[in-house]
Design a protein around this motif. Structure first.
Motif, mmCIF file in Angstrom:
data_model
loop_
_atom_site.group_PDB
_atom_site.id
_atom_site.type_symbol
_atom_site.label_atom_id
_atom_site.label_comp_id
_atom_site.label_asym_id
_atom_site.label_seq_id
_atom_site.Cartn_x
_atom_site.Cartn_y
_atom_site.Cartn_z
ATOM 1 N N HIS A 179 69.982 68.352 27.696
ATOM 2 C CA HIS A 179 68.687 68.826 27.407
ATOM 3 C C HIS A 179 68.536 69.043 29.570
ATOM 4 N N THR A 180 67.477 70.028 29.894
ATOM 5 C CA THR A 180 67.014 70.178 30.807
ATOM 6 C C THR A 180 65.216 70.432 30.532
ATOM 7 N N LEU A 181 64.799 69.353 31.363
ATOM 8 C CA LEU A 181 63.260 70.316 31.564
ATOM 9 C C LEU A 181 63.015 71.511 31.251
ATOM 10 N N GLN A 182 63.719 72.528 31.547
ATOM 11 C CA GLN A 182 63.095 73.897 31.354
ATOM 12 C C GLN A 182 63.175 74.027 29.901
ATOM 13 N N ASP A 183 64.328 73.352 29.592
ATOM 14 C CA ASP A 183 64.517 73.560 28.222
ATOM 15 C C ASP A 183 63.217 72.945 27.103
ATOM 16 N N LYS A 214 67.938 60.966 30.980
ATOM 17 C CA LYS A 214 68.959 61.883 31.614
ATOM 18 C C LYS A 214 68.500 62.878 31.952
ATOM 19 N N VAL A 215 67.411 63.598 31.283
ATOM 20 C CA VAL A 215 66.744 64.753 32.071
ATOM 21 C C VAL A 215 66.160 64.878 32.728
ATOM 22 N N ARG A 271 68.334 64.142 36.264
ATOM 23 C CA ARG A 271 68.845 65.153 36.340
ATOM 24 C C ARG A 271 68.023 66.702 37.402
ATOM 25 N N TYR A 272 66.858 66.195 36.690
ATOM 26 C CA TYR A 272 65.708 66.808 37.403
ATOM 27 C C TYR A 272 65.309 66.243 39.127
ATOM 28 N N ARG A 291 67.698 66.754 42.505
ATOM 29 C CA ARG A 291 68.415 68.472 42.922
ATOM 30 C C ARG A 291 66.835 68.725 43.967
#
Length: 586
Positions: free
Chosen positions: A106-110, A191-192, A195-196, A199
């Motif tokens: 997942h990403t936070l945007q999900d 993990k999420v 990833r955030y 970047r």
């Protein structure tokens, strides 16, 4: 030997001083207000982004409420989906298992509530004056004029899980079993969050150190980035952390100068960059940041091109201590094979390890359990384990696994699928690949954990991965003291001690009374001073300042360093000392 183990190693950031650091909420607020006042326009937006684990009320009371905002937005409540929706989305990641989940993609945007996001953006668009956006994912909502990132190390997050100070992100589980909270952190939110975060490193105007409650420190983004850049071009150590355990011992209390009032210390995580902290000294202030930040920002300089190409921004080598001196046996255990790790948990590599005996009691028979006895069958091994787990009979481990005598400086190799554990009165330097939740306990000697609850036993997982061809003969020939001569010179000897060909880590031991030349050969090196009081690491080209290491300290040599030397130092000058080095095989 007068032990000098350094529990708070730091990197001094060159070129930045007290003008780049602020201590306490009053100083931090004063600096942020100063920066806001310098902005022009009828709207000024400041974002205080959170790594999950930051205590919201502390930041709100200490900073947000003091900035004089006309509008403040808390992202966790205002733009993300509600707790029930998030938990439904991640149920297949978290699973019902107490310990193991599956790696989230997942990403936070999900987890954004798009309708709420539109409404909040409209509010910000209409607002005048100071707008403060705070919480996880603040940069999703705004591209701020001033960007603060509140960061913290995973080790501190774990302590907050245990104490009940925090739930998981988008959870209400303050008082849930800490193992379940840790599982959710490991498989999902960290993990999420990484990833955030990775970047956005170049966007941060300030880094807020939130590791110590009510004791915030802040540095400029420039000082933070310079500190990381300097770190990955010189030898360095991460901050070790120590933890008690039901089987823990007394050795580290003496050697590492720990609290003598504690019942025991079982683990020292001496080099686990995913969880350890990195200390940066800026001016007169020590700033604590997650050491994983160095991996995420500079993977090529730190790991090297080949290692980065193979593992991505993961630090693949882990060093830690297992202390059973005056303690008990570890649990009999096994680590998953690569196929099982990939299929069951979504890992791209598994936990491969070895036990290097840093010390052992000389007046007692000390041992490790390794492999299975000749003729042992899967049916008998696991059938009897289940009977023992059900309380029908005792599991006498030495009837099933090889009990092998162990002494100081022995090295035992443990490829995945091998039954193993260290016995009492040993001090193990565990050298392994990094996945660190993937231990399947098979037998725990009928003990309860430190919390008074039964420790999780993973017989069903173990049954899928134990390799029964690793019998007595194979184990003794392949896994015990596979020491091979490599080279020697004036005052030094190099030996290969492992690991097994099924494992990707190579280990080399050097015994020396004079200077030894090493080279990273384009890949990260991790070393421990396994014998001797002190050594000094130097650059033949003066690319970094001389770096002193003490007995039992683990230190990292980034790939970018290239050639370096190590020689005895201080009271060890002229004496025979030893290092153990690990690196990823080509």
């Amino acid at each position: 030997m007068a032990f000098k183990y350094d529990k708070q190693p730091y990197v001094e950031v060159k070129g930045y001083g007290n003008e780049s650091v602020w201590n306490g909420y009053d100083e931090i607020v004063e600096e942020l207000k100063y920066k806001l006042e310098a902005l022009t326009g009828d709207k000024k937006v400041i974002a205080i982004d959170f790594y999950p684990g930051v205590i919201t009320e502390e930041i709100k009371n200490g900073i947000v409420d003091k900035l004089g905002a006309s509008l403040s937005i808390f992202t966790d409540e205002d733009i993300f989906e509600d707790i029930d929706t998030v938990e439904e989305k991640i149920k297949d990641v978290v699973t019902d298992d107490r310990v193991f989940g599956r790696i989230s993609l997942h990403t936070l945007q999900d987890f954004i509530d798009e309708e709420n996001l539109k409404k909040v953006k409209a509010k910000i668009e209409e607002a005048k004056g100071i707008v403060v956006v705070y919480g996880v994912g603040a940069n999703i909502l705004v591209d701020p004029d001033i960007y603060v990132f509140a960061d913290m190390a995973r080790w501190e997050i774990q302590q907050r899980y245990r104490s009940g100070d925090i739930p998981n992100w988008k959870g209400r589980n303050f008082n849930e079993d800490p193992l379940r909270k840790l599982k959710r952190g490991y498989f999902f939110e960290w993990k999420v969050a990484d990833r955030y975060k990775k970047r956005r490193f170049n966007k941060f105007d300030y880094i807020l150190d939130t590791n110590l409650k009510s004791t915030p420190k802040m540095i400029t983004g420039d000082a933070f980035r310079a500190g990381l850049k300097q770190t990955v071009n010189r030898p360095f150590r991460v901050v070790p952390f120590f933890d008690p355990g039901v089987w823990g011992g007394q050795w580290m209390k003496e050697v590492c100068d720990l609290n003598r009032d504690m019942e025991n210390y079982a683990w020292c995580f001496d080099c686990v960059p995913e969880e350890n902290s990195l200390l940066l000294k800026v001016g007169d202030t020590i700033i604590e940041i997650p050491s994983i930040d160095s991996v995420l920002t500079h993977p090529r300089e730190l790991l090297g091109e080949k290692v980065h190409g193979r593992f991505g921004a993961d630090f693949p080598i882990r060093f830690d201590f297992l202390d059973t001196m005056g303690g008990q046996n570890l649990s009999l255990q096994v680590h998953p094979t690569i196929e099982y790790a990939q299929e069951k948990f979504g890992l791209h590599y598994t936990q491969e390890e070895s036990y290097y005996l840093l010390d052992a009691k000389e007046d007692k028979e000390t041992y490790v359990y390794l492999g299975v006895k000749d003729g042992m069958t899967k049916e008998k091994f696991f059938g009897d384990l289940r009977k023992a787990q059900d309380g029908e009979e005792r599991f006498n481990a030495e009837e099933y696994s090889n009990k092998i005598k162990a002494k100081k400086h022995d090295h035992f190799l443990i490829p995945p699928g091998t039954v193993h554990c260290s016995g009492t009165d040993t001090m193990v330097l565990e050298i392994s690949s990094t996945p660190n939740l993937f231990t399947f306990k098979l037998w725990d000697w009928g003990r309860l954990g430190m919390d008074g609850k039964p420790r999780p036993i993973n017989i069903a997982h173990g049954e899928e991965v134990v390799e029964f061809d690793r019998d007595t003969k194979w184990t003794m020939e392949n896994l015990v003291n596979r020491v091979e001569f490599v080279a020697e010179g004036d005052g030094w000897l190099e030996e290969r001690t492992g690991l097994h060909e099924k494992e990707f880590i190579e280990t080399r031991r050097h015994w020396f009374t004079k200077q030894v030349t090493h080279n990273t050969n384009g890949g990260v090196n991790v070393l421990n001073l396994v014998e001797g009081d002190q050594a000094i690491v130097e650059s033949p080209k003066n690319l970094f300042e001389p770096f002193i290491v003490n007995y039992a300290e683990t230190f990292i040599i980034p790939a970018s360093v290239g050639e370096y030397t190590i020689r005895p130092y201080g009271d060890s000058e002229g004496k025979k000392i030893g290092t153990l080095k690990a690196y990823v095989r080509n």
